[in-house]
Design a protein around this motif. Structure first.
Motif, short mmCIF file in Angstrom:
data_model
loop_
_atom_site.label_atom_id
_atom_site.label_comp_id
_atom_site.label_asym_id
_atom_site.label_seq_id
_atom_site.Cartn_x
_atom_site.Cartn_y
_atom_site.Cartn_z
N HIS A 37 29.81 1.24 -10.35
CA HIS A 37 29.79 -0.12 -9.79
C HIS A 37 30.76 -0.32 -8.63
O HIS A 37 30.55 -1.19 -7.80
N LYS A 40 29.81 2.67 -3.20
CA LYS A 40 28.58 2.40 -2.46
C LYS A 40 28.13 3.71 -1.79
O LYS A 40 28.94 4.58 -1.49
N GLU A 42 26.03 6.42 0.94
CA GLU A 42 24.94 7.16 0.31
C GLU A 42 25.41 8.53 -0.12
O GLU A 42 26.03 9.25 0.64
N ASP A 84 20.93 1.13 -11.22
CA ASP A 84 21.86 0.98 -10.09
C ASP A 84 21.73 2.13 -9.08
O ASP A 84 22.25 2.06 -7.98
N ARG A 87 20.62 2.31 -5.01
CA ARG A 87 21.65 1.84 -4.09
C ARG A 87 22.59 2.97 -3.66
O ARG A 87 23.23 2.90 -2.60
N LEU A 88 22.69 4.01 -4.47
CA LEU A 88 23.72 5.03 -4.27
C LEU A 88 23.23 6.30 -3.59
O LEU A 88 24.01 7.05 -3.03
N LYS A 115 11.79 2.64 -11.58
CA LYS A 115 12.73 2.38 -10.48
C LYS A 115 12.38 3.21 -9.24
O LYS A 115 13.14 3.23 -8.27
N CYS B 10 33.48 -0.27 -3.09
CA CYS B 10 33.03 -1.65 -2.92
C CYS B 10 33.50 -2.48 -4.10
O CYS B 10 33.90 -1.95 -5.13
N LYS B 15 29.70 -6.18 -4.51
CA LYS B 15 29.38 -4.99 -3.70
C LYS B 15 29.86 -5.10 -2.25
O LYS B 15 29.48 -4.30 -1.40
#
Lengths: 140, 60
Positions: A37, A40, A42, A84, A87-88, A115, B10, B15
């Motif tokens: 969490h 971020k 990539e 999640d 997003r990563l 997903k 983040c 975020k």
């Protein structure tokens, strides 16, 4: 740790500060956070060894339990992670997720496909009373 | 943590990007400091080189 020789950035996370402390002491960049969490993307490669056993009344409610039990079906923690994950990951990136035959692996696969991931079994091995399965997830 | 690690950190809640404030460092390694989320007005501690990015309700 071997990854640190070939990747530009390697970072490990754990919700337990004792675990991130140990990683940092061994020279691995570490962040205390729930799943990923606090990160971020990539990332090109994400490896997740979640608590994968079904939670039962017999397992104690302590830090070790949190490290082993991944919810009632054993895959709830892994599912939260997979939710999640888009997003990563970088477009060419992929992830490996560990699961146990004691957990509901089919349910986890289904969640990952929903997903938008292509899911295959990268490895499977018998350990005493369970099969340990490594799932490979790639963006479709 | 390396100073540049902040590029991939983040706020665990919104975020959003975090503002790094360093109070102690060794070369590129940030030992003590804070990461501030302007959006949530929340401050996360860096202790002994490890950022604690647990959401406020999960912190001790």
């Amino acid at each position: 740790m071997n990854l640190q020789e070939s990747a530009s950035t390697v970072v490990g996370t754990d919700v337990n500060p004792a675990a991130t402390r140990r990683a940092r002491d061994r020279g691995v960049e570490a962040v205390t956070t729930d799943l990923a969490h606090g990160l971020k993307g990539e990332f090109d490669l994400v490896v997740f060894n979640p608590p994968y056993l079904p939670d039962t009344d017999e397992t104690p409610d302590d830090a070790l339990d949190a490290a082993l039990a991944g919810g009632e079906s054993g895959v709830e923690t892994a599912e939260r992670f997979v939710e999640d994950l888009p997003r990563l990951l970088s477009p060419e990136g992929s992830a490996f997720v560990v699961a146990s035959s004691h957990g509901d692996v089919d349910r986890l696969k289904k969640t990952a496909r929903k997903k938008g991931f292509v899911v295959d079994v990268a490895a499977r091995d018998r350990f005493f009373f369970e099969d340990i399965v490594v799932l490979h997830l790639e963006p479709r | 943590m390396r100073e540049s690690l902040n590029d991939i950190l983040c706020c665990p809640v919104c975020k959003g990007d975090l503002e790094l404030e360093i109070t102690e460092q060794e070369g590129d390694d940030v030992l003590e400091g804070t990461l501030h989320c302007g959006e949530c007005d929340e401050t996360y501690e860096i202790t002994d080189g490890i950022p604690d990015l647990l959401p406020p309700e999960m912190q001790d």
